[in-house]
Design a protein around this motif. Structure first.
Motif, PDB file in Angstrom:
ATOM      1  N   GLU A   1       0.895  -1.255  -0.037  1.00  0.00           N
ATOM      2  CA  GLU A   1      -0.103   0.214   0.186  1.00  0.00           C
ATOM      3  C   GLU A   1       0.905   1.301   0.171  1.00  0.00           C
ATOM      4  O   GLU A   1       1.758   1.411   0.726  1.00  0.00           O
ATOM      5  CB  GLU A   1      -0.761   0.082   1.215  1.00  0.00           C
ATOM      6  CG  GLU A   1      -1.878   1.042   1.339  1.00  0.00           C
ATOM      7  CD  GLU A   1      -2.637   0.938   2.574  1.00  0.00           C
ATOM      8  OE1 GLU A   1      -3.106   2.196   3.129  1.00  0.00           O
ATOM      9  OE2 GLU A   1      -2.940  -0.073   3.080  1.00  0.00           O
ATOM     10  N   PRO A   2       0.816   2.081  -1.037  1.00  0.00           N
ATOM     11  CA  PRO A   2       1.304   3.233  -0.875  1.00  0.00           C
ATOM     12  C   PRO A   2       1.637   4.289   0.172  1.00  0.00           C
ATOM     13  O   PRO A   2       0.547   4.610   0.676  1.00  0.00           O
ATOM     14  CB  PRO A   2       0.771   4.167  -2.181  1.00  0.00           C
ATOM     15  CG  PRO A   2       0.191   3.049  -2.928  1.00  0.00           C
ATOM     16  CD  PRO A   2      -0.442   1.848  -1.994  1.00  0.00           C
ATOM     17  N   GLY A   3       2.756   4.469   0.657  1.00  0.00           N
ATOM     18  CA  GLY A   3       2.869   5.317   2.022  1.00  0.00           C
ATOM     19  C   GLY A   3       3.112   4.546   3.264  1.00  0.00           C
ATOM     20  O   GLY A   3       3.350   4.987   4.370  1.00  0.00           O
ATOM     21  N   LYS A   4       2.607   2.893   3.135  1.00  0.00           N
ATOM     22  CA  LYS A   4       2.515   2.243   4.261  1.00  0.00           C
ATOM     23  C   LYS A   4       3.914   1.711   4.541  1.00  0.00           C
ATOM     24  O   LYS A   4       4.544   1.102   3.601  1.00  0.00           O
ATOM     25  CB  LYS A   4       1.443   1.314   3.933  1.00  0.00           C
ATOM     26  CG  LYS A   4       1.218   0.195   5.304  1.00  0.00           C
ATOM     27  CD  LYS A   4      -0.125   0.271   5.618  1.00  0.00           C
ATOM     28  CE  LYS A   4      -0.098  -0.490   7.079  1.00  0.00           C
ATOM     29  NZ  LYS A   4      -1.283  -1.387   7.035  1.00  0.00           N
ATOM     30  N   ILE A   5       4.464   1.623   5.792  1.00  0.00           N
ATOM     31  CA  ILE A   5       5.778   1.397   6.258  1.00  0.00           C
ATOM     32  C   ILE A   5       5.580   0.113   7.243  1.00  0.00           C
ATOM     33  O   ILE A   5       4.886   0.498   8.203  1.00  0.00           O
ATOM     34  CB  ILE A   5       6.508   2.202   6.914  1.00  0.00           C
ATOM     35  CG1 ILE A   5       6.828   3.331   5.745  1.00  0.00           C
ATOM     36  CG2 ILE A   5       7.963   1.927   7.131  1.00  0.00           C
ATOM     37  CD1 ILE A   5       7.330   4.913   6.095  1.00  0.00           C
ATOM     38  N   ALA A   6       5.947  -1.135   6.994  1.00  0.00           N
ATOM     39  CA  ALA A   6       5.922  -1.941   7.771  1.00  0.00           C
ATOM     40  C   ALA A   6       7.317  -2.001   8.807  1.00  0.00           C
ATOM     41  O   ALA A   6       8.276  -1.877   8.255  1.00  0.00           O
ATOM     42  CB  ALA A   6       5.855  -3.468   7.059  1.00  0.00           C
TER      43      ALA A   6
END
Lengths: 328, 328
Positions: free
Chosen positions: A304-309
């Motif tokens: 997902e764009p912008g999502k950081i795990a």
């Protein structure tokens, strides 16, 4: 002597003499430096860069935690860092100062000493500016730079790219924490942390190495590692995965701040290190060519764009507070 | 909704949408506009110009005497005027805003409306900026422009040169006086004076006519006619002689301010007209080529550098108070 006593023109004259004495504006490219309606220079490079940033008293700094020369250095450094993060060379600076009328002239000249010291180091000319009265000190600097054929963008990260960072993120925030909470740490720790906060080093040469090796995506960490990685992810429409155990947290930050160190490294702003992404083999090559530490901390994903795990080395999600600097 | 509620990124997003909608940054020369570490553009002209100026609440403006769109227009106009005064064409602007956290978002968008209106008119792209919290509103704008082979300098006036000025100096100061003292004047007078104060027109096309006709020395009148003429005289190491009866004082200023009109014309700042010097025959030619009024008001002399003689048409010295704007 206060600035209200020496007056605007007296102050400008004093500062201009400092700039002349430092021979900052000796380049034959400069047609008109300070003292006309605008500065003028000849440009031969085809790509020009420009950035502006402000330091406002009691918002970005307090005079308890930074001296005037340090403030001058830092105000300019954060702008040089923005040019570096585009893969450019900073050339010209314009300094807009706002000062209370009772500011001692010696404080303003000290501010300029710090700025000039850094400008000399990176051959940046101070070609213009503006001075005005205001209830609190604020320093707004515009820096103009130039670049070769390639620039580093936030929007150029690709899924599968390795994510790397220069230096030790979190050190500046740890320095601020130490200074504002008046923590008493070991002498070497104190020195390192204070320096990280007040004397950031713009990664100009390092950014040139990135450009020359074919890196396309970079940002400087001013809002915190996670916040700035999110900027890259949003601009590139990609996700990211960060492995906390890989984060290069400086030993003094680990020792002085224990479990808070991770939060500082991920969320703490004002490091002005470079965060960049690219093919693993390129980043490996760069690590051997660059003088400062370069550490791989994760990878760009097609998520997902912008999502950081954020995970640890066992791939277990890590919860982190403090998502980065918000200006309001 | 206040800026503290929408947040920094929300506000930036709102403003960027306004800039996109106005198609300000549509030029193919712009490689990176707002949203990266720095803006980037391709430049083909060899001479580049840059200027910076600040408008600080309760120092340069009060929200009693200027609306937000007017403030936006004026903040940008004063910088375009500086580029004009160098004989250049303004190309790019960077906007550094400082705002109290409780500023309504609608005020900031209104500010941008005024700025964008002017930017569209002169094809200036807004390619970058910075937003920060501060106790009072302040707007610091950097404008970058380009010039052909010749630029207009403060230092190029020669003894024997005729001194000329565009427009009607003193009108902006009369407008400020009217607004801040809440003077009730005739409707047409009120309209003219208010406009002179809140809607200065940068003399960009007029400056091109000066350059194309071989004028070398110019300045914009931001600090008042006398103050700015003194800047020319000091930079050129010459004197000057001004004939008060020649001064183009607007009829509404004469009517509304009687004997104070002369003081306003000589000392009042913020007109952003062009003051320039050159051979009499060149200035005569320019008067017929330029759309706004151009008036000869005196001559450059070989007298004491920086010294200005003010005389009436019988050559009798005239005493004037209020020597121009001091910022502290």
């Amino acid at each position: 002597m206060k600035v209200s006593e020496i007056g605007e023109f007296g102050l400008i004259d004093t500062l201009n003499k400092m700039i002349s004495a430092a021979r900052l504006n000796a380049s034959p490219d400069i047609l008109i430096g300070i003292g006309d309606d605008a500065a003028a220079w000849r440009c031969s490079e085809s790509i020009q860069l420009a950035t502006v940033d402000s330091m406002v008293q009691d918002v970005h700094f307090t005079l308890d935690t930074i001296t005037w020369p340090e403030l001058g250095w830092k105000s300019l450094a954060i702008n040089l860092s923005d040019i570096a993060a585009m893969g450019g060379i900073p050339r010209y600076a314009l300094i807009a100062l706002a000062l209370p009328a009772d500011t001692p002239v010696a404080h303003v000249t000290a501010l300029y000493e710090g700025m000039i010291e850094l400008a000399k180091l990176y051959k940046v000319a101070i070609i213009g500016g503006n001075i005005t009265r205001a209830p609190q000190v604020s320093i707004t600097i515009t820096v103009i730079g130039s670049a070769g054929k390639t620039i580093l963008k936030r929007s150029a990260a690709l899924p599968g790219d390795t994510i790397a960072v220069t230096g030790y993120p979190g050190s500046a925030a740890a320095g601020l924490e130490m200074l504002s909470r008046k923590l008493e740490l070991r002498i070497r720790t104190t020195k390192y942390l204070k320096n990280a906060f007040v004397h950031p080093i713009p990664r100009i040469a390092e950014a040139q190495t990135l450009v020359n090796n074919g890196i396309n995506a970079a940002i400087d960490i001013s809002d915190g590692l996670l916040g700035d990685l999110r900027h890259i992810c949003e601009a590139s429409r990609v996700g990211a995965r960060i492995v906390t155990d890989l984060l290069p947290i400086h030993e003094t930050v680990k020792a002085g701040f224990k479990e808070k160190a991770l939060e500082l490294a991920l969320g703490g702003g004002e490091d002005y290190e470079l965060l960049f992404t690219g093919k693993a083999e390129i980043i490996n090559r760069i690590r051997s060519e660059i003088q400062c530490p370069v550490t791989v901390i994760g990878e760009i994903t097609a998520g997902e764009p912008g999502k950081i795990a954020i995970v640890d080395s066992d791939d277990i999600p890590v919860t982190v507070t403090h998502p980065g600097w918000e200006h309001f």
